[in-house]
Design a protein around this motif. Structure first.
Motif, PDB file in Angstrom:
ATOM      1  N   VAL A 180       0.820  -1.210   0.000  1.00 42.90           N
ATOM      2  CA  VAL A 180       0.000   0.000   0.000  1.00 42.90           C
ATOM      3  C   VAL A 180       0.855   1.262   0.000  1.00 42.90           C
ATOM      4  O   VAL A 180       0.388   2.336  -0.404  1.00 42.90           O
ATOM      5  N   ARG A 181       2.106   1.159   0.404  1.00 41.33           N
ATOM      6  CA  ARG A 181       2.988   2.337   0.387  1.00 41.33           C
ATOM      7  C   ARG A 181       3.306   2.776  -1.037  1.00 41.33           C
ATOM      8  O   ARG A 181       3.800   3.899  -1.245  1.00 41.33           O
ATOM      9  N   LEU A 215       3.533   6.340   8.488  1.00 39.36           N
ATOM     10  CA  LEU A 215       3.308   5.283   9.462  1.00 39.36           C
ATOM     11  C   LEU A 215       3.703   3.942   8.854  1.00 39.36           C
ATOM     12  O   LEU A 215       3.619   3.754   7.636  1.00 39.36           O
ATOM     13  N   ASP A 216       4.111   3.001   9.713  1.00 43.44           N
ATOM     14  CA  ASP A 216       4.311   1.659   9.171  1.00 43.44           C
ATOM     15  C   ASP A 216       2.947   1.077   8.823  1.00 43.44           C
ATOM     16  O   ASP A 216       1.906   1.544   9.303  1.00 43.44           O
ATOM     17  N   GLU A 219       0.507   0.001  11.696  1.00 46.85           N
ATOM     18  CA  GLU A 219      -0.029   1.130  12.452  1.00 46.85           C
ATOM     19  C   GLU A 219      -1.043   1.903  11.616  1.00 46.85           C
ATOM     20  O   GLU A 219      -2.099   2.320  12.111  1.00 46.85           O
ATOM     21  N   SER A 220      -0.725   2.091  10.332  1.00 45.86           N
ATOM     22  CA  SER A 220      -1.644   2.781   9.429  1.00 45.86           C
ATOM     23  C   SER A 220      -2.965   2.020   9.316  1.00 45.86           C
ATOM     24  O   SER A 220      -4.049   2.602   9.429  1.00 45.86           O
ATOM     25  N   ASP A 221      -2.892   0.707   9.105  1.00 43.86           N
ATOM     26  CA  ASP A 221      -4.109  -0.095   8.963  1.00 43.86           C
ATOM     27  C   ASP A 221      -4.965  -0.029  10.226  1.00 43.86           C
ATOM     28  O   ASP A 221      -6.200   0.100  10.150  1.00 43.86           O
ATOM     29  N   ALA A 222      -4.337  -0.110  11.383  1.00 42.29           N
ATOM     30  CA  ALA A 222      -5.092  -0.085  12.635  1.00 42.29           C
ATOM     31  C   ALA A 222      -5.800   1.258  12.816  1.00 42.29           C
ATOM     32  O   ALA A 222      -6.979   1.310  13.216  1.00 42.29           O
ATOM     33  N   LEU A 223      -5.095   2.353  12.517  1.00 38.92           N
ATOM     34  CA  LEU A 223      -5.697   3.678  12.670  1.00 38.92           C
ATOM     35  C   LEU A 223      -6.802   3.903  11.642  1.00 38.92           C
ATOM     36  O   LEU A 223      -7.879   4.419  11.969  1.00 38.92           O
TER      37      LEU A 223
END
Length: 282
Positions: A180-181, A215-216, A219-223
């Motif tokens: 996704v990055r 964000l890694d 962390e990005s997915d969780a947020l």
């Protein structure tokens, strides 16, 4: 013309409006103000040909061409500003976009640096009791966000995917990526300020293929999962059950919308326009 607010988190009905006729200056001003105030406007029983739809659309601003057609050129060569939303196939070729499947929560074309500020959708044929559309108010979603989470996302940007449409179809000229990055598309703030009202709103675009810059991935997915669960909470949502002749106008930058799937053997034909956004999101 009467503007009657729904008993819902957003939306109002336009009564006494004939959108096929020229709109006077006073009514045009009232319509634009109503869109700012209510975010979604509904007019029933509208009999519009394509020139009339284009004329009414211009009440809300300059027309913006539709996004890329996955099947090639415009669906209506005589009116390239109009996008056709349909599952109908004629002579082996789809007459419109998005098919009969579910369209997940999204705002339209936010992968552009200056996304469309509004959209209109006119129902020509609809399957009875199917294919409902839902709208979620992102201004009240922001207001209801816990203070700690507001502070967490202030100043953060998210990549809005340009490779897929809202039905998950890969657009022409793009390849699938598992990282996704590397998602192509504009980087937009997670919170935007409306230039007309000064109000703040969540601005999420689409969940698939999204990434919060810096964000890694975990962390990005969780947020993002937490924000999307909040943004689409039923407390902020109005559901529209379509009838032939319905005309909807919505603030593309202040709401999310999604569509239920429907029977692929049924016919659903809608004509859509969108209004150009004047500035980058801030």
């Amino acid at each position: 013309m009467q503007i009657v607010a729904f008993d819902a988190p957003l939306g109002a009905e336009l009564r006494g409006l004939d959108a096929s006729r020229p709109v006077g200056a006073a009514d045009a001003k009232a319509l634009r103000r109503a869109l700012d105030d209510h975010l979604v406007l509904l007019a029933r029983d509208q009999k519009l040909d394509d020139p009339a739809l284009l004329g009414f659309s211009r009440v809300f601003g300059e027309l913006d061409p539709p996004g890329p057609n996955p099947y090639g050129g415009p669906f209506l060569s005589a009116f390239p500003e109009i996008n056709v939303i349909s599952n109908v196939v004629e002579d082996g070729r789809p007459i419109g976009n998005l098919g009969a499947g579910e369209a997940v929560w999204h705002a339209d074309m936010t992968y552009m640096e200056k996304p469309p500020k509004a959209a209109l959708l006119h129902a020509l044929e609809v399957p009875e009791g199917q294919g409902d559309t839902y709208f979620a108010n992102q201004f009240v979603a922001w207001q209801a966000l816990p203070i700690a989470l507001r502070r967490r996302i202030e100043g953060l940007y998210c990549v809005h995917d340009s490779a897929h449409n809202s039905a998950g179809m890969l657009r022409r000229g793009h390849r699938k990526t598992l990282d996704v990055r590397k998602t192509p598309g504009a980087r937009q703030p997670l919170v935007r300020t409306d230039p007309a009202t000064g109000a703040r709103a969540l601005f999420l675009g689409r969940r698939p293929h999204a990434w919060i810059v810096g964000l890694d991935v975990g962390e990005s997915d969780a947020l993002l999962d937490r924000l999307w669960a909040h943004a689409s909470d039923p407390r902020f949502v109005w559901r529209h059950r379509w009838q032939p002749g319905d005309l909807l106008v919505w603030n593309n930058l202040g709401v999310l919308h999604r569509r239920d799937a429907f029977d692929a053997s049924a016919r659903r034909v809608m004509h859509r326009t969108q209004i150009r956004g004047e500035q980058k999101i801030a």
